[in-house]
Motif scaffolding. Structure first.
Motif, PDB file in Angstrom:
ATOM      1  N   GLN A   1       2.544 -11.633 -13.737  1.00 31.92           N
ATOM      2  CA  GLN A   1       3.986 -11.744 -13.878  1.00 31.92           C
ATOM      3  C   GLN A   1       4.520 -12.686 -12.812  1.00 31.92           C
ATOM      4  O   GLN A   1       4.381 -12.427 -11.616  1.00 31.92           O
TER       5      GLN A   1
ATOM      6  N   GLN B   1       7.056 -14.220 -10.405  1.00 29.34           N
ATOM      7  CA  GLN B   1       8.286 -13.811  -9.725  1.00 29.34           C
ATOM      8  C   GLN B   1       9.102 -15.056  -9.388  1.00 29.34           C
ATOM      9  O   GLN B   1       8.539 -16.111  -9.077  1.00 29.34           O
ATOM     10  N   LEU B   2      10.427 -14.913  -9.424  1.00 27.02           N
ATOM     11  CA  LEU B   2      11.335 -16.024  -9.149  1.00 27.02           C
ATOM     12  C   LEU B   2      12.183 -15.711  -7.927  1.00 27.02           C
ATOM     13  O   LEU B   2      12.722 -14.602  -7.808  1.00 27.02           O
ATOM     14  N   VAL B   3      12.298 -16.686  -7.025  1.00 30.61           N
ATOM     15  CA  VAL B   3      13.078 -16.504  -5.803  1.00 30.61           C
ATOM     16  C   VAL B   3      14.024 -17.688  -5.635  1.00 30.61           C
ATOM     17  O   VAL B   3      13.569 -18.838  -5.507  1.00 30.61           O
TER      18      VAL B   3
ATOM     19  N   CYS C   1      14.732 -22.632  -7.165  1.00 28.73           N
ATOM     20  CA  CYS C   1      14.130 -21.423  -7.722  1.00 28.73           C
ATOM     21  C   CYS C   1      12.626 -21.602  -7.653  1.00 28.73           C
ATOM     22  O   CYS C   1      12.053 -22.397  -8.423  1.00 28.73           O
TER      23      CYS C   1
ATOM     24  N   ALA D   1       8.853 -20.280  -8.025  1.00 32.73           N
ATOM     25  CA  ALA D   1       8.078 -19.299  -8.781  1.00 32.73           C
ATOM     26  C   ALA D   1       6.777 -18.975  -8.055  1.00 32.73           C
ATOM     27  O   ALA D   1       6.197 -19.847  -7.394  1.00 32.73           O
ATOM     28  N   SER D   2       6.331 -17.730  -8.215  1.00 31.48           N
ATOM     29  CA  SER D   2       5.097 -17.285  -7.550  1.00 31.48           C
ATOM     30  C   SER D   2       3.853 -17.783  -8.262  1.00 31.48           C
ATOM     31  O   SER D   2       2.745 -17.650  -7.722  1.00 31.48           O
TER      32      SER D   2
ATOM     33  N   ASN E   1      13.713 -16.944 -16.183  1.00 33.83           N
ATOM     34  CA  ASN E   1      12.662 -17.300 -17.136  1.00 33.83           C
ATOM     35  C   ASN E   1      13.190 -16.853 -18.497  1.00 33.83           C
ATOM     36  O   ASN E   1      13.113 -15.662 -18.840  1.00 33.83           O
TER      37      ASN E   1
ATOM     38  N   LYS F   1      13.329 -12.803 -17.506  1.00 31.54           N
ATOM     39  CA  LYS F   1      13.026 -12.308 -16.164  1.00 31.54           C
ATOM     40  C   LYS F   1      13.901 -13.076 -15.182  1.00 31.54           C
ATOM     41  O   LYS F   1      14.036 -14.297 -15.275  1.00 31.54           O
TER      42      LYS F   1
ATOM     43  N   GLY G   1      15.531 -13.814 -11.082  1.00 34.19           N
ATOM     44  CA  GLY G   1      15.408 -13.757  -9.637  1.00 34.19           C
ATOM     45  C   GLY G   1      16.443 -12.797  -9.080  1.00 34.19           C
ATOM     46  O   GLY G   1      17.210 -12.180  -9.824  1.00 34.19           O
ATOM     47  N   GLN G   2      16.497 -12.704  -7.744  1.00 33.81           N
ATOM     48  CA  GLN G   2      17.414 -11.750  -7.109  1.00 33.81           C
ATOM     49  C   GLN G   2      18.812 -12.321  -6.919  1.00 33.81           C
ATOM     50  O   GLN G   2      19.751 -11.581  -6.624  1.00 33.81           O
TER      51      GLN G   2
END
Length: 113
Positions: A1, A3-5, A22, A24-25, A97, A102, A104-105
């Protein structure tokens, strides 16, 4: 999965500029649609802009001509360049996404008059 930051938010005067990122992991190459949304105080979350993996873009009328969305698939990062900012652009900006909805925060953008 993946993750977006988000990052890059802050306080700016009207007419100023900010660039949101943004990160992504993992790889975003396979994510067809990515986008930015925002939620202003007392308002519902609204669409700002989206971009496909091939670089096709689409903007909300309220930001067209002022904001530019881009993505660097090699760096797994999406951007939002915001120019000619207005007080009504004040909001928490979210990276998304869109293929999987999905989020981010969020990162706060405040535009003072």
């Amino acid at each position: 999965q993946v993750q977006l930051v988000e990052s890059g938010g802050g306080l700016v005067q009207a007419g100023g500029s900010l660039r949101l990122s943004c990160a992504a992991s993992g790889s975003i190459f396979s994510i067809n649609y990515m986008g930015w949304y925002r939620q202003g105080p007392g308002k519902q979350r609204e669409f700002v802009a989206r971009i496909t993996t091939g670089g096709s873009t689409y903007y909300a009328d309220s930001v067209k001509g002022r904001f530019t969305i881009s993505r660097d698939n090699a760096k797994n990062t999406m951007y939002l360049q915001m120019n000619s900012l207005k007080p009504e652009d004040t909001a928490v900006y979210y990276c998304c996404n869109i293929d999987r909805w999905k989020w981010g925060q969020g990162t706060q953008v405040t535009v003072s008059s």
